[in-house]
Structures are given as C-alpha cells and as structure tokens.
Design an enzyme around this catalytic site. Structure first.
Site, PDB file in Angstrom:
ATOM      1  N   ASP A 194      12.726  53.552  41.010  1.00  0.00           N
ATOM      2  CA  ASP A 194      11.977  52.838  42.044  1.00  0.00           C
ATOM      3  C   ASP A 194      11.150  53.853  42.820  1.00  0.00           C
ATOM      4  OD1 ASP A 194      12.659  49.821  43.557  1.00  0.00           O
ATOM      5  OD2 ASP A 194      11.332  51.271  44.532  1.00  0.00           O
TER       6      ASP A 194
ATOM      7  N   HIS B 210      13.778  19.899  28.052  1.00  0.00           N
ATOM      8  CA  HIS B 210      13.416  19.892  26.633  1.00  0.00           C
ATOM      9  C   HIS B 210      11.908  20.058  26.431  1.00  0.00           C
ATOM     10  CE1 HIS B 210      11.677  15.827  26.598  1.00  0.00           C
ATOM     11  NE2 HIS B 210      12.591  15.576  27.520  1.00  0.00           N
TER      12      HIS B 210
ATOM     13  N   GLY C 143      16.874  43.530  45.798  1.00  0.00           N
ATOM     14  CA  GLY C 143      17.900  42.502  45.574  1.00  0.00           C
ATOM     15  C   GLY C 143      17.866  41.941  44.162  1.00  0.00           C
TER      16      GLY C 143
ATOM     17  N   HIS D 209       7.538  33.086  37.364  1.00  0.00           N
ATOM     18  CA  HIS D 209       8.816  33.107  38.086  1.00  0.00           C
ATOM     19  C   HIS D 209       9.188  31.663  38.397  1.00  0.00           C
ATOM     20  CE1 HIS D 209      11.300  34.757  41.738  1.00  0.00           C
ATOM     21  NE2 HIS D 209      11.996  33.921  40.994  1.00  0.00           N
TER      22      HIS D 209
END
Ligand code: COA
Length: 202
Positions: free
Chosen positions: A33, A130, A12, A139
């Site tokens: 893959d 910031h 996905g 992640h």
C-alpha cells in the site's frame, strides 16, 4: 494457486480480502500500500509488486473501480497472476463464471447462468440472479440485489442496498445510489438515486 498472495490495498476491504484468502487456503498473505496509515504489516509500496511476480498470486483490494482497473492491468501486463477469491459461504449455481481478480464476499448468492467479469467486487450478502452479466471492474455493494437477466456495464458502482429489477440493463460507468431501485434501462452514464432511480448528475 500459489501459497502466497500479495494484496494491494490494506484498508478495510483489504482486510476482508485477506480473511477470504486465508479461508480458501493461501498460507502467506502480504499487503502492499502506498499509505502508511494502515497497521497491518505492509511489505512495501504498490510499485513493489514486481518483486513478487514469479512466486505469488495477486489481488487488488481497492474499492475505487477506476483505480482497481488501472492497477490490475499494470500487474497483469507484467505477467502477474490474479486470484479469484470466493468465500466458502457463497452459494454459486450451475453454469456460473467468475473472472480473475474478482472477490465474492461472505453470504452472497450467485445463481445459475450468471457471468461475473474480472476485477469485480460482489460484496457481503448481495445477490446476482440467473443469467445476469456483471461487467469488469464493477462493485456490487453490500446487500445489493440484481434480479434475473440483469446486465451491469463495466466499472458501474451499485451502492449498498440498491435493487435492479429483472431484465434491466445499466450501462457502464454508472453510480446507483444506496437504496435506489432501478426499474428502467439506464443508457447514459451518471449518478442515479431514489425509488424509482432518477439521474441526478453526470
Ligand atoms: C450515490 C453516492 C455515492 C453519492 O455521493 P455524493 O455525490 O457524495 O453525494 P452527497 O453525499 O454529496 O449527497 C448529495 C445529495 O444527494 C442526497 N443523497 C445522497 N445519497 C443518496 C441516496 N443514496 N439516496 C437518496 N439521496 C441521496 C444527499 O442527501 C444530498 O442531498 P441534498 O443536496 O439535498 O443535501 C452516495 O450518496 C451513496 O449512495 N453512497 C453509498 C456508498 C456505498 O454504498 N458504499 C458501499 C461500499 S460496500
């Protein structure tokens, strides 16, 4: 930027990355893959990247931070060129840097002075505020918010909808569970859950 990009990982996340690659101007997108369970026209196994080194850019679209790091390092050591992919809807402030092999998915906001490392996923509708520093191979999952002057160490996984309060550091190799709120510095690797986030295991 070359015309062709080879994406390693056809799940996905790989399909999301393909959409972004097409939206920023790549003309040809191929998947590699090791699994044959994805029906997206896979051109070969991971090891076949070597056949594309000279005429393609690369992107590793694998959610697991450790596996993504390993495959990226392998390709780069063979001279492969990693793309940096930023969806056109992303808001990027001034003095922001975004490393090679990083993807920023639709709806994200990266504000002034933020530094994003290599091989990072900044996922859908997350915000990096910031002066934040996001280490290599992190992640930052969907709907996650890092307030200002946050530092996230390498390979840490900030799960969906988590919040890191301002001026907080999270060390490397942490998992911050979905919906958690981090209000104190995290200095030991491990998994942290809840509001406020507490360590549950190593
Ligand atoms: C943190 C996480 C990775 C841990 O996964 P895990 O180790 O497999 O944990 P389990 O699912 O076995 O759950 C263990 C316990 O923690 C609880 N728990 C799991 N995730 C939790 C969370 N985010 N907040 C609070 N409690 C949580 C479970 O209910 C379970 O409690 P129990 O032992 O009383 O039944 C996972 O829970 C999580 O948050 N996943 C989100 C992944 C994500 O955001 N992906 C986004 C990709 S874009």
């Amino acid at each position: 930027m070359k015309k062709t990009i080879v994406i390693l990982g056809a799940g996905g996340h790989g399909r999301v990355v393909r959409d972004i690659a097409l939206s920023v101007g790549y003309e040809n997108v191929f998947f590699l893959d090791d699994s044959d369970r994805f029906d997206v026209g896979i051109k070969g196994k991971t090891k076949d990247y070597i056949n594309y080194i000279s005429n393609s850019d690369f992107f590793v679209a694998i959610g697991n931070n450790i596996v993504r790091e390993r495959i990226m390092r392998m390709i780069v050591s063979d001279g492969g060129e990693m793309a940096t992919l930023v969806h056109p809807s992303v808001v990027v402030g001034g003095n922001v840097s975004i490393g090679k092999g990083t993807v920023v998915v639709a709806g994200a906001v990266i504000n002034n002075g933020a530094k994003i490392g290599e091989g990072v996923i900044i996922n859908t509708c997350s915000s990096v505020d910031h002066d934040d520093i996001v280490g290599d191979y992190c992640h930052i999952s969907v709907g996650t918010h890092l307030a200002g002057t946050v530092c996230v160490g390498q390979r840490s996984f900030i799960c969906a909808g988590a919040t890191i309060s301002n001026n907080i550091s999270v060390c490397e190799d942490c998992i911050i569970g979905a919906g958690a709120v981090v209000v104190k510095d995290i200095t030991e690797k491990g998994t942290y859950l809840g509001v406020p986030a507490r360590k549950v295991n190593d």
